[in-house]
Design an enzyme around this catalytic site. Sequence first.
Site, short mmCIF file in Angstrom:
data_model
loop_
_atom_site.label_atom_id
_atom_site.label_comp_id
_atom_site.label_asym_id
_atom_site.label_seq_id
_atom_site.Cartn_x
_atom_site.Cartn_y
_atom_site.Cartn_z
N ARG A 239 21.30 -26.92 -44.87
CA ARG A 239 21.10 -25.59 -44.46
C ARG A 239 22.40 -24.90 -44.05
NH1 ARG A 239 15.85 -25.11 -42.60
NH2 ARG A 239 15.49 -24.73 -44.55
N ARG A 264 48.02 -0.40 -50.29
CA ARG A 264 47.41 0.89 -50.61
C ARG A 264 48.02 1.98 -49.92
NH1 ARG A 264 44.57 2.74 -55.15
NH2 ARG A 264 43.38 4.49 -54.73
N GLU A 360 17.25 -21.57 -50.38
CA GLU A 360 17.17 -22.51 -49.25
C GLU A 360 16.61 -22.21 -47.89
OE1 GLU A 360 20.26 -25.47 -49.09
OE2 GLU A 360 20.81 -24.94 -51.19
N SER A 363 16.30 -15.54 -44.89
CA SER A 363 16.56 -14.94 -43.51
C SER A 363 15.26 -14.67 -42.79
CB SER A 363 17.23 -13.62 -43.82
OG SER A 363 18.52 -13.73 -44.32
#
Length: 380
Positions: A239, A264, A360, A363
């Site tokens: 995890r 940029r 896995e 949330s």
Amino acid sequence: MTDWLDWPFFEPRHRELQAHLAKWCSANLGDDHHDDVDNACRTLVAQLGQAGFLGLCVAEGDTAPDVRSLAIARSTLARASGLADFAFAMQGLGSGAISLFGSAEQKAEWLPKVSSGRAVAAYALTEPETGSDAANIAMRAERDGDGWVLTGEKSYISNGTIADVLTVFARTGSTEDGARGISAFIVRGDDPGLSVAERIEVIAPHPLARLKFDRVRADPLGSEGDGFRIAMQTLNLFRVTVGAAALGFARRALDEALDFATSRRLGSGVLADNPMTWDRLAGMKMAVDTSELLIARAAWQQDMGEADNRRAAAMAKLHATDEAQKVIDAAVQMHGGLGVTKGAKVEELYREIRALRIYEGASEVQRMIIARDLLKEHRS
């Protein structure tokens, strides 16, 4: 961005691993735009195995894999290539239950093949009607002479289209038994009863499938009825590394944002001269560093043999994946139209990160783990 490895959670061998793997990534990994994702994953598994990195995924003797090494490997690979991280991670998750609970014979048969890249591994827990509710899986395991056969379906199985060996969880007890009626098995990918019922296409292409099992021969893994515990301990082992992968994606997004902001043109200067850009970059860096701290703590605790590491692992996974989503979104916003243009790195990262907040342990599941553990501690 490797300064986190100077913290006392890590040892010189961890810093050496990161440097070695980063150099390998630069020499061997290109873009992630593949016409044949199955072949690309098989190739990556073979390359990682030949380079010796897959050895990190499997146990040595009775010692579990070093979680700090796994976290470093995943963050480094993810920064370079989401597909390379996927190939590495699934070798660990797919064989993790064998490393932790396999017999000496099972380990001898499969772990050398997994660590060398000669066998692609998969972890088959999710079913069409059960996602986070793993205790209610329906696949049946039945005795057949001296062995077992599996019947049913698994869905959203990573490496499902290319696996040589699968860790599969099936029901040996009644549905009323819940988690206590689940057992773990090892299945060979070439069993004639195993077929790909559907190839599942997702926003970040991976070899994902719905699998059909029609009396597939299976080798018991661990004790009968112990499958749910085996599944959860395997997920808990890896995890923290999901958070580490998210960290790798976030770091790459921050690097891309810094490069773009400093090159940029904006008026008479560049984007990096704008205070709004400063605010965005500062927030991105805060998110990266806090994720590093939580991941380093949780991985260290796990390697030190803490009695119960679930809360720290859940916090690391939850925070790192949620914050990486925000960091990458900020990088996309900074890039403007280019950020949502197919082929741009930040657009690729935007697609890669989303699944990490789901697989896995979504949330929401991580928040439940954290809250329950916190309340248990407060009440004791």
